[in-house]
Design an enzyme around this catalytic site. Structure first.
Site: not given
Ligand code: 6PG
Length: 471
Positions: A186, A189-190, A78, A132, A447, A17, A193-194, A106
Protein backbone atom coordinates in the site's frame (compact mmCIF):
# COMPACT_ATOMS: atom_id res chain seq x y z
CA UNK A 1 -33.72 -9.78 21.68
CA UNK A 2 -30.27 -10.48 20.21
CA UNK A 3 -28.40 -13.61 21.18
CA UNK A 4 -24.63 -13.60 21.78
CA UNK A 5 -21.98 -14.16 19.14
CA UNK A 6 -24.02 -13.33 16.14
CA UNK A 7 -21.82 -10.93 14.22
CA UNK A 8 -19.34 -12.00 11.56
CA UNK A 9 -17.17 -8.92 11.60
CA UNK A 10 -16.39 -6.00 13.91
CA UNK A 11 -14.99 -2.58 13.05
CA UNK A 12 -13.26 -0.12 15.33
CA UNK A 13 -13.46 3.46 14.13
CA UNK A 14 -16.62 4.52 12.36
CA UNK A 15 -15.30 7.46 10.41
CA UNK A 16 -16.53 7.51 6.84
CA UNK A 17 -14.07 4.79 5.71
CA UNK A 18 -14.91 2.40 8.58
CA UNK A 19 -18.63 2.98 8.19
CA UNK A 20 -18.60 2.50 4.43
CA UNK A 21 -16.48 -0.64 4.65
CA UNK A 22 -18.95 -2.17 7.12
CA UNK A 23 -22.00 -1.18 5.07
CA UNK A 24 -20.38 -2.75 2.03
CA UNK A 25 -19.80 -5.96 3.98
CA UNK A 26 -23.40 -5.96 5.23
CA UNK A 27 -24.69 -5.51 1.67
CA UNK A 28 -22.76 -8.66 0.84
CA UNK A 29 -24.68 -10.68 3.40
CA UNK A 30 -22.42 -10.51 6.45
CA UNK A 31 -23.66 -9.43 9.86
CA UNK A 32 -21.51 -6.54 11.03
CA UNK A 33 -21.00 -4.51 14.15
CA UNK A 34 -19.05 -1.29 14.65
CA UNK A 35 -17.64 0.43 17.68
CA UNK A 36 -17.10 4.14 18.10
CA UNK A 37 -17.07 6.13 21.32
CA UNK A 38 -18.96 8.81 19.46
CA UNK A 39 -22.62 7.70 19.69
CA UNK A 40 -23.54 9.91 16.73
CA UNK A 41 -21.34 7.75 14.51
CA UNK A 42 -23.12 4.61 15.68
CA UNK A 43 -26.45 6.16 14.84
CA UNK A 44 -25.09 7.25 11.46
CA UNK A 45 -23.91 3.68 10.80
CA UNK A 46 -27.25 2.08 11.61
CA UNK A 47 -29.17 4.85 9.87
CA UNK A 48 -27.33 4.36 6.59
CA UNK A 49 -27.64 0.56 6.49
CA UNK A 50 -29.50 -0.99 3.58
CA UNK A 51 -32.89 -2.29 4.81
CA UNK A 52 -32.73 -6.00 5.53
CA UNK A 53 -29.01 -6.03 6.38
CA UNK A 54 -27.63 -6.72 9.86
CA UNK A 55 -25.72 -3.68 11.06
CA UNK A 56 -25.22 -2.52 14.62
CA UNK A 57 -23.23 0.32 16.20
CA UNK A 58 -22.15 0.31 19.85
CA UNK A 59 -20.18 2.69 22.03
CA UNK A 60 -18.67 0.04 24.35
CA UNK A 61 -15.81 -2.00 22.93
CA UNK A 62 -16.47 -4.94 25.26
CA UNK A 63 -20.05 -5.06 24.02
CA UNK A 64 -18.89 -5.38 20.43
CA UNK A 65 -16.34 -8.08 21.26
CA UNK A 66 -19.01 -10.00 23.20
CA UNK A 67 -21.29 -10.06 20.21
CA UNK A 68 -18.75 -11.41 17.68
CA UNK A 69 -18.61 -14.98 16.41
CA UNK A 70 -15.42 -16.88 17.34
CA UNK A 71 -12.68 -16.74 16.28
CA UNK A 72 -13.35 -13.03 16.21
CA UNK A 73 -12.52 -10.88 13.24
CA UNK A 74 -11.90 -7.31 14.33
CA UNK A 75 -10.70 -4.62 11.96
CA UNK A 76 -9.66 -1.08 12.77
CA UNK A 77 -9.68 1.93 10.52
CA UNK A 78 -8.09 4.55 12.72
CA UNK A 79 -5.26 7.05 12.05
CA UNK A 80 -1.82 5.44 11.72
CA UNK A 81 0.63 5.56 14.62
CA UNK A 82 -0.20 5.63 18.31
CA UNK A 83 -3.98 5.22 17.82
CA UNK A 84 -3.34 1.72 16.38
CA UNK A 85 -1.27 0.73 19.43
CA UNK A 86 -3.94 2.18 21.71
CA UNK A 87 -6.65 0.11 20.03
CA UNK A 88 -4.52 -3.04 20.33
CA UNK A 89 -3.96 -2.34 24.04
CA UNK A 90 -7.69 -1.93 24.61
CA UNK A 91 -8.48 -5.10 22.65
CA UNK A 92 -5.99 -7.43 24.30
CA UNK A 93 -7.88 -8.00 27.57
CA UNK A 94 -11.03 -8.75 25.57
CA UNK A 95 -9.73 -11.16 22.94
CA UNK A 96 -8.84 -14.85 23.04
CA UNK A 97 -6.19 -16.97 21.35
CA UNK A 98 -6.89 -17.40 17.66
CA UNK A 99 -8.80 -14.13 17.21
CA UNK A 100 -7.82 -11.90 14.31
CA UNK A 101 -7.00 -8.19 14.47
CA UNK A 102 -6.79 -6.34 11.17
CA UNK A 103 -5.26 -2.90 10.75
CA UNK A 104 -6.73 -1.43 7.56
CA UNK A 105 -5.14 2.01 7.87
CA UNK A 106 -2.02 3.43 6.23
CA UNK A 107 0.38 2.17 8.90
CA UNK A 108 4.11 2.13 8.36
CA UNK A 109 5.16 -1.44 7.61
CA UNK A 110 7.80 -1.44 10.35
CA UNK A 111 5.05 -0.73 12.89
CA UNK A 112 3.12 -3.63 11.39
CA UNK A 113 6.14 -5.92 11.71
CA UNK A 114 6.49 -4.95 15.36
CA UNK A 115 2.79 -5.56 16.03
CA UNK A 116 2.79 -8.92 14.20
CA UNK A 117 5.62 -10.13 16.46
CA UNK A 118 4.08 -8.74 19.63
CA UNK A 119 0.67 -10.28 18.98
CA UNK A 120 2.13 -13.55 17.73
CA UNK A 121 3.55 -14.06 21.24
CA UNK A 122 0.03 -13.64 22.55
CA UNK A 123 -1.35 -16.08 19.94
CA UNK A 124 -3.48 -13.38 18.36
CA UNK A 125 -3.32 -13.12 14.57
CA UNK A 126 -2.49 -9.66 13.30
CA UNK A 127 -2.78 -8.57 9.70
CA UNK A 128 -1.86 -5.27 8.11
CA UNK A 129 -3.97 -4.66 5.06
CA UNK A 130 -3.86 -1.79 2.63
CA UNK A 131 -7.25 -0.47 1.56
CA UNK A 132 -7.43 1.87 -1.39
CA UNK A 133 -10.24 3.66 -3.14
CA UNK A 134 -11.31 6.39 -0.76
CA UNK A 135 -14.82 6.73 0.63
CA UNK A 136 -16.57 5.59 -2.51
CA UNK A 137 -14.24 2.61 -2.85
CA UNK A 138 -14.88 1.50 0.72
CA UNK A 139 -18.63 1.61 0.08
CA UNK A 140 -18.77 0.09 -3.43
CA UNK A 141 -15.59 -1.96 -3.72
CA UNK A 142 -12.04 -1.07 -2.67
CA UNK A 143 -8.81 -2.64 -3.72
CA UNK A 144 -7.54 -4.64 -0.75
CA UNK A 145 -3.89 -5.49 -0.09
CA UNK A 146 -3.61 -7.98 2.77
CA UNK A 147 -0.38 -9.30 4.17
CA UNK A 148 0.72 -11.15 7.24
CA UNK A 149 -0.62 -14.30 8.78
CA UNK A 150 -1.81 -16.61 6.01
CA UNK A 151 -4.10 -18.62 8.33
CA UNK A 152 -5.76 -15.40 9.45
CA UNK A 153 -6.15 -14.34 5.84
CA UNK A 154 -7.96 -17.56 5.05
CA UNK A 155 -10.38 -16.74 7.91
CA UNK A 156 -11.37 -13.37 6.51
CA UNK A 157 -10.84 -14.13 2.86
CA UNK A 158 -14.54 -14.74 1.98
CA UNK A 159 -15.46 -11.39 3.50
CA UNK A 160 -12.65 -9.47 1.85
CA UNK A 161 -13.41 -11.09 -1.49
CA UNK A 162 -17.06 -10.16 -1.15
CA UNK A 163 -16.42 -6.47 -0.44
CA UNK A 164 -13.52 -5.92 -2.85
CA UNK A 165 -13.88 -4.31 -6.27
CA UNK A 166 -14.32 -6.83 -9.07
CA UNK A 167 -12.62 -6.85 -12.45
CA UNK A 168 -14.10 -9.38 -14.90
CA UNK A 169 -15.62 -11.10 -11.88
CA UNK A 170 -12.28 -11.43 -10.06
CA UNK A 171 -12.09 -9.71 -6.67
CA UNK A 172 -9.33 -7.12 -6.27
CA UNK A 173 -7.85 -8.76 -3.20
CA UNK A 174 -5.14 -11.40 -2.81
CA UNK A 175 -2.64 -12.47 -0.22
CA UNK A 176 0.31 -10.19 -0.93
CA UNK A 177 3.00 -11.57 1.30
CA UNK A 178 4.33 -12.10 4.77
CA UNK A 179 4.24 -9.91 7.85
CA UNK A 180 4.29 -6.23 6.82
CA UNK A 181 3.78 -6.92 3.09
CA UNK A 182 0.21 -5.57 2.88
CA UNK A 183 1.19 -2.20 4.26
CA UNK A 184 4.39 -2.22 2.23
CA UNK A 185 2.47 -2.74 -1.00
CA UNK A 186 0.00 0.00 0.00
CA UNK A 187 2.89 2.36 0.76
CA UNK A 188 4.35 1.83 -2.70
CA UNK A 189 0.85 2.13 -4.21
CA UNK A 190 0.70 5.57 -2.63
CA UNK A 191 4.19 6.44 -3.88
CA UNK A 192 3.02 5.67 -7.41
CA UNK A 193 -0.16 7.65 -6.69
CA UNK A 194 1.99 10.67 -5.71
CA UNK A 195 4.05 10.30 -8.90
CA UNK A 196 1.07 10.11 -11.25
CA UNK A 197 -0.68 13.02 -9.52
CA UNK A 198 2.49 15.10 -9.94
CA UNK A 199 2.70 14.18 -13.63
CA UNK A 200 -0.94 15.11 -14.19
CA UNK A 201 -0.40 18.45 -12.49
CA UNK A 202 2.59 19.14 -14.76
CA UNK A 203 0.53 18.22 -17.81
CA UNK A 204 -2.11 20.66 -16.60
CA UNK A 205 0.53 23.40 -16.15
CA UNK A 206 1.84 22.95 -19.69
CA UNK A 207 -1.64 22.98 -21.25
CA UNK A 208 -2.79 25.90 -19.13
CA UNK A 209 0.30 27.89 -20.13
CA UNK A 210 -0.70 27.25 -23.76
CA UNK A 211 -4.01 28.96 -23.06
CA UNK A 212 -6.41 26.04 -22.63
CA UNK A 213 -9.53 26.99 -20.67
CA UNK A 214 -10.94 24.78 -17.94
CA UNK A 215 -13.58 23.65 -20.39
CA UNK A 216 -10.89 22.66 -22.92
CA UNK A 217 -8.88 20.97 -20.17
CA UNK A 218 -11.99 19.03 -19.21
CA UNK A 219 -12.56 17.92 -22.78
CA UNK A 220 -8.89 17.00 -23.25
CA UNK A 221 -8.73 14.84 -20.12
CA UNK A 222 -12.12 13.32 -20.92
CA UNK A 223 -10.87 12.30 -24.37
CA UNK A 224 -7.66 10.95 -22.86
CA UNK A 225 -9.71 8.87 -20.47
CA UNK A 226 -11.23 7.13 -23.48
CA UNK A 227 -7.80 6.10 -24.78
CA UNK A 228 -4.55 4.65 -23.53
CA UNK A 229 -4.50 6.96 -20.48
CA UNK A 230 -7.80 5.60 -19.17
CA UNK A 231 -7.50 5.66 -15.41
CA UNK A 232 -9.24 6.77 -12.25
CA UNK A 233 -6.91 9.76 -11.75
CA UNK A 234 -7.36 11.04 -15.32
CA UNK A 235 -11.11 10.53 -15.02
CA UNK A 236 -11.47 12.58 -11.81
CA UNK A 237 -9.14 15.24 -13.22
CA UNK A 238 -11.52 15.72 -16.15
CA UNK A 239 -14.37 16.19 -13.65
CA UNK A 240 -12.42 18.63 -11.50
CA UNK A 241 -12.10 21.14 -14.37
CA UNK A 242 -15.89 21.41 -14.59
CA UNK A 243 -16.55 22.06 -10.92
CA UNK A 244 -17.84 25.58 -10.21
CA UNK A 245 -17.02 27.37 -6.97
CA UNK A 246 -20.07 27.87 -4.75
CA UNK A 247 -18.67 31.11 -3.29
CA UNK A 248 -17.57 33.00 -6.40
CA UNK A 249 -18.12 32.80 -10.16
CA UNK A 250 -14.79 31.02 -10.61
CA UNK A 251 -14.04 27.40 -11.34
CA UNK A 252 -13.16 25.78 -8.04
CA UNK A 253 -9.73 24.57 -9.19
CA UNK A 254 -8.68 28.19 -9.82
CA UNK A 255 -9.37 29.32 -6.26
CA UNK A 256 -7.71 26.38 -4.50
CA UNK A 257 -4.38 27.25 -2.84
CA UNK A 258 -1.35 25.63 -4.48
CA UNK A 259 0.12 24.42 -1.18
CA UNK A 260 -0.25 20.63 -1.36
CA UNK A 261 -0.80 18.53 1.74
CA UNK A 262 0.47 15.04 2.46
CA UNK A 263 0.10 12.46 5.16
CA UNK A 264 3.47 10.79 4.69
CA UNK A 265 3.07 7.62 2.65
CA UNK A 266 4.81 9.13 -0.40
CA UNK A 267 7.69 10.25 1.78
CA UNK A 268 7.92 6.79 3.34
CA UNK A 269 8.19 5.25 -0.13
CA UNK A 270 11.11 7.53 -0.99
CA UNK A 271 12.80 6.98 2.35
CA UNK A 272 12.49 3.24 2.12
CA UNK A 273 13.63 3.17 -1.51
CA UNK A 274 16.88 4.75 -0.38
CA UNK A 275 17.29 2.20 2.38
CA UNK A 276 17.02 -0.72 -0.03
CA UNK A 277 18.35 0.97 -2.29
CA UNK A 278 16.12 1.18 -5.36
CA UNK A 279 15.90 4.23 -7.63
CA UNK A 280 12.39 5.75 -7.69
CA UNK A 281 13.17 9.31 -8.81
CA UNK A 282 9.69 10.15 -10.09
CA UNK A 283 8.26 9.35 -6.66
CA UNK A 284 11.08 11.32 -4.98
CA UNK A 285 10.33 14.25 -7.25
CA UNK A 286 6.62 14.12 -6.50
CA UNK A 287 7.34 14.25 -2.77
CA UNK A 288 9.81 17.12 -3.26
CA UNK A 289 7.34 19.13 -5.37
CA UNK A 290 4.67 18.88 -2.66
CA UNK A 291 7.28 20.14 -0.20
CA UNK A 292 8.30 22.94 -2.58
CA UNK A 293 4.66 23.93 -2.99
CA UNK A 294 4.77 24.94 0.67
CA UNK A 295 7.46 27.60 0.06
CA UNK A 296 4.79 30.06 -0.99
CA UNK A 297 6.41 33.22 0.40
CA UNK A 298 9.78 32.47 -1.14
CA UNK A 299 8.19 31.55 -4.45
CA UNK A 300 6.43 34.91 -4.58
CA UNK A 301 9.78 36.67 -4.10
CA UNK A 302 11.55 34.43 -6.61
CA UNK A 303 8.78 34.96 -9.15
CA UNK A 304 9.44 38.70 -9.02
CA UNK A 305 13.21 38.17 -9.26
CA UNK A 306 13.34 35.70 -12.16
CA UNK A 307 11.26 36.44 -15.23
CA UNK A 308 9.80 33.64 -17.34
CA UNK A 309 11.12 32.63 -20.71
CA UNK A 310 9.09 32.84 -23.90
CA UNK A 311 8.76 29.48 -25.64
CA UNK A 312 8.24 28.88 -29.36
CA UNK A 313 4.51 28.58 -29.97
CA UNK A 314 3.38 25.02 -30.65
CA UNK A 315 0.01 24.45 -32.39
CA UNK A 316 -2.49 23.51 -29.68
CA UNK A 317 -3.43 20.05 -30.95
CA UNK A 318 0.22 19.19 -31.49
CA UNK A 319 0.99 20.20 -27.91
CA UNK A 320 -1.97 18.20 -26.56
CA UNK A 321 -0.67 15.13 -28.40
CA UNK A 322 2.79 15.63 -26.93
CA UNK A 323 1.41 15.96 -23.42
CA UNK A 324 -0.72 12.87 -23.98
CA UNK A 325 2.32 10.82 -24.87
CA UNK A 326 4.54 12.45 -22.24
CA UNK A 327 2.06 11.69 -19.48
CA UNK A 328 1.69 8.13 -20.75
CA UNK A 329 5.44 7.59 -20.91
CA UNK A 330 6.07 9.02 -17.44
CA UNK A 331 3.12 7.12 -15.95
CA UNK A 332 4.60 3.84 -17.18
CA UNK A 333 7.94 4.88 -15.69
CA UNK A 334 6.23 5.59 -12.35
CA UNK A 335 4.75 2.10 -12.22
CA UNK A 336 8.08 0.65 -13.34
CA UNK A 337 9.93 2.32 -10.48
CA UNK A 338 7.33 1.39 -7.85
CA UNK A 339 7.15 -2.22 -9.02
CA UNK A 340 10.94 -2.49 -9.17
CA UNK A 341 10.96 -1.33 -5.57
CA UNK A 342 8.48 -4.04 -4.59
CA UNK A 343 10.57 -6.63 -6.42
CA UNK A 344 13.67 -5.69 -4.44
CA UNK A 345 11.92 -5.18 -1.10
CA UNK A 346 10.22 -8.54 -1.39
CA UNK A 347 13.62 -10.21 -1.54
CA UNK A 348 15.56 -8.02 0.88
CA UNK A 349 12.87 -7.94 3.55
CA UNK A 350 11.81 -11.57 2.92
CA UNK A 351 8.17 -10.67 2.35
CA UNK A 352 7.49 -12.90 -0.68
CA UNK A 353 5.38 -10.28 -2.44
CA UNK A 354 3.79 -11.86 -5.53
CA UNK A 355 4.03 -9.11 -8.16
CA UNK A 356 1.58 -10.81 -10.58
CA UNK A 357 -1.02 -10.64 -7.80
CA UNK A 358 -0.16 -7.04 -6.89
CA UNK A 359 -0.81 -5.69 -10.37
CA UNK A 360 -3.92 -7.82 -10.62
CA UNK A 361 -5.29 -6.38 -7.35
CA UNK A 362 -4.50 -2.85 -8.58
CA UNK A 363 -6.67 -3.32 -11.70
CA UNK A 364 -9.80 -2.18 -9.86
CA UNK A 365 -10.94 -0.21 -6.84
CA UNK A 366 -7.71 1.61 -6.03
CA UNK A 367 -6.59 5.15 -6.79
CA UNK A 368 -3.96 4.01 -9.34
CA UNK A 369 -6.27 1.71 -11.30
CA UNK A 370 -5.69 2.23 -14.99
CA UNK A 371 -6.01 0.48 -18.32
CA UNK A 372 -2.23 -0.04 -18.15
CA UNK A 373 -2.53 -2.56 -15.33
CA UNK A 374 -3.62 -5.49 -17.55
CA UNK A 375 -0.48 -4.86 -19.63
CA UNK A 376 1.59 -5.34 -16.47
CA UNK A 377 -0.44 -8.42 -15.54
CA UNK A 378 0.60 -9.90 -18.91
CA UNK A 379 4.21 -8.92 -18.35
CA UNK A 380 4.34 -10.79 -15.04
CA UNK A 381 2.43 -13.72 -16.54
CA UNK A 382 5.29 -14.10 -18.99
CA UNK A 383 7.87 -13.72 -16.24
CA UNK A 384 6.82 -13.55 -12.57
CA UNK A 385 10.44 -12.77 -11.67
CA UNK A 386 10.67 -9.68 -13.85
CA UNK A 387 12.91 -7.20 -12.03
CA UNK A 388 11.61 -4.21 -13.99
CA UNK A 389 8.60 -4.06 -16.30
CA UNK A 390 10.66 -1.94 -18.72
CA UNK A 391 12.37 -5.20 -19.68
CA UNK A 392 9.11 -6.64 -21.00
CA UNK A 393 8.77 -6.48 -24.80
CA UNK A 394 5.17 -5.26 -24.87
CA UNK A 395 5.89 -2.53 -22.31
CA UNK A 396 8.99 -1.56 -24.29
CA UNK A 397 6.89 -1.06 -27.42
CA UNK A 398 4.48 1.23 -25.51
CA UNK A 399 7.34 3.24 -24.04
CA UNK A 400 9.08 3.59 -27.40
CA UNK A 401 5.87 4.72 -29.08
CA UNK A 402 5.66 7.68 -26.70
CA UNK A 403 9.37 8.46 -26.38
CA UNK A 404 9.73 10.98 -29.23
CA UNK A 405 6.83 13.14 -28.09
CA UNK A 406 8.06 12.95 -24.50
CA UNK A 407 11.44 14.36 -25.52
CA UNK A 408 9.77 17.14 -27.52
CA UNK A 409 7.42 17.94 -24.66
CA UNK A 410 10.23 18.18 -22.13
CA UNK A 411 12.22 20.42 -24.48
CA UNK A 412 9.16 22.66 -24.75
CA UNK A 413 8.64 22.78 -20.98
CA UNK A 414 12.32 23.54 -20.40
CA UNK A 415 12.31 26.32 -22.97
CA UNK A 416 9.10 27.81 -21.59
CA UNK A 417 10.30 27.62 -18.00
CA UNK A 418 7.38 25.44 -16.92
CA UNK A 419 8.35 23.23 -13.98
CA UNK A 420 8.04 19.64 -15.16
CA UNK A 421 10.34 17.84 -12.76
CA UNK A 422 8.35 14.59 -12.76
CA UNK A 423 8.27 14.31 -16.55
CA UNK A 424 11.94 15.22 -16.78
CA UNK A 425 12.94 12.81 -14.09
CA UNK A 426 11.08 9.96 -15.78
CA UNK A 427 13.00 10.59 -18.99
CA UNK A 428 16.31 10.94 -17.16
CA UNK A 429 15.71 7.62 -15.38
CA UNK A 430 14.79 6.01 -18.69
CA UNK A 431 17.92 7.30 -20.39
CA UNK A 432 20.11 6.10 -17.52
CA UNK A 433 18.33 2.74 -17.30
CA UNK A 434 18.78 2.06 -21.02
CA UNK A 435 22.50 3.05 -20.90
CA UNK A 436 24.78 0.09 -21.21
CA UNK A 437 27.58 2.28 -19.93
CA UNK A 438 26.86 5.19 -17.59
CA UNK A 439 29.36 7.99 -16.87
CA UNK A 440 29.68 6.77 -13.29
CA UNK A 441 33.19 5.47 -14.10
CA UNK A 442 34.22 9.10 -13.62
CA UNK A 443 32.60 9.18 -10.17
CA UNK A 444 34.57 6.08 -9.26
CA UNK A 445 37.76 7.79 -10.44
CA UNK A 446 36.97 10.89 -8.36
CA UNK A 447 36.22 8.79 -5.27
CA UNK A 448 39.49 7.00 -5.65
CA UNK A 449 41.36 10.29 -6.35
CA UNK A 450 40.29 12.09 -3.20
CA UNK A 451 39.52 9.26 -0.85
CA UNK A 452 41.30 6.10 -2.03
CA UNK A 453 37.91 4.44 -2.25
CA UNK A 454 39.17 2.03 -4.95
CA UNK A 455 37.52 1.03 -8.20
CA UNK A 456 36.95 -2.00 -10.43
CA UNK A 457 38.18 -2.20 -14.04
CA UNK A 458 36.27 -3.37 -17.09
CA UNK A 459 39.11 -5.60 -18.30
CA UNK A 460 40.82 -7.12 -15.25
CA UNK A 461 39.02 -8.56 -12.18
CA UNK A 462 39.87 -7.23 -8.73
CA UNK A 463 39.96 -3.98 -6.81
CA UNK A 464 42.36 -1.18 -7.71
CA UNK A 465 43.69 2.07 -6.33
CA UNK A 466 45.77 4.65 -8.16
CA UNK A 467 48.00 7.45 -6.88
CA UNK A 468 46.28 9.99 -9.09
CA UNK A 469 48.02 12.95 -10.75
CA UNK A 470 51.50 11.60 -10.25
CA UNK A 471 52.57 11.15 -13.87
C1 6PG B 1 -6.05 5.45 -1.29
C2 6PG B 1 -5.33 6.72 -0.91
C3 6PG B 1 -5.58 7.04 0.52
C4 6PG B 1 -5.29 8.49 0.88
C5 6PG B 1 -3.89 8.92 0.65
C6 6PG B 1 -3.75 10.41 0.61
O1 6PG B 1 -5.35 4.58 -1.79
O2 6PG B 1 -7.25 5.36 -1.11
O3 6PG B 1 -3.96 6.59 -1.13
O4 6PG B 1 -4.89 6.12 1.28
O5 6PG B 1 -6.15 9.31 0.19
O6 6PG B 1 -3.15 8.42 1.70
O7 6PG B 1 -2.45 10.69 0.92
P1 6PG B 1 -1.88 12.13 1.10
O8 6PG B 1 -2.76 12.85 2.09
O9 6PG B 1 -0.51 11.88 1.62
O10 6PG B 1 -1.91 12.77 -0.24
Amino acid sequence: MMSDNIFDFGMIGLGVMGRNFLLNMADNGFSVIGFDKDAAKNTALEGSATPGTTVKGVSELSQMIGLLKRPRNVMMLVPAGQPVDDVIASLLPLLEKGDVIIDGGNSHYTDTLRRVKYLHEKEIHFMGIGVSGGEEGARRGPSIMPGGDLAAYENVRPMLEAVAAKVDGTPCVAYLGKEGAGHYVKMVHNGIEYAIMQLISESYAILKAAGLSNQQLHETFKTWNEGKLKSFLVEITADIFLQKDDKTDAHLVDVISDKAGSKGTGKWTSQDSMELPVAVPVIDTAVAMRTLSGYKDERIKAAALYSTTAADAVPTQELIDKVYDGLYFATILSYAQGLAMLFQASKDLQMDIPLPEVVSVWRGGCIIRASLLPVFVNAYKQNPELSNILLNQEVAELVKSAEGNTRALIAHAAQAGIPAAGLMSSLAYFDAYRSERMPTNLIQAQRDYFGAHTYQRIDIPGTFHTEWGQQ
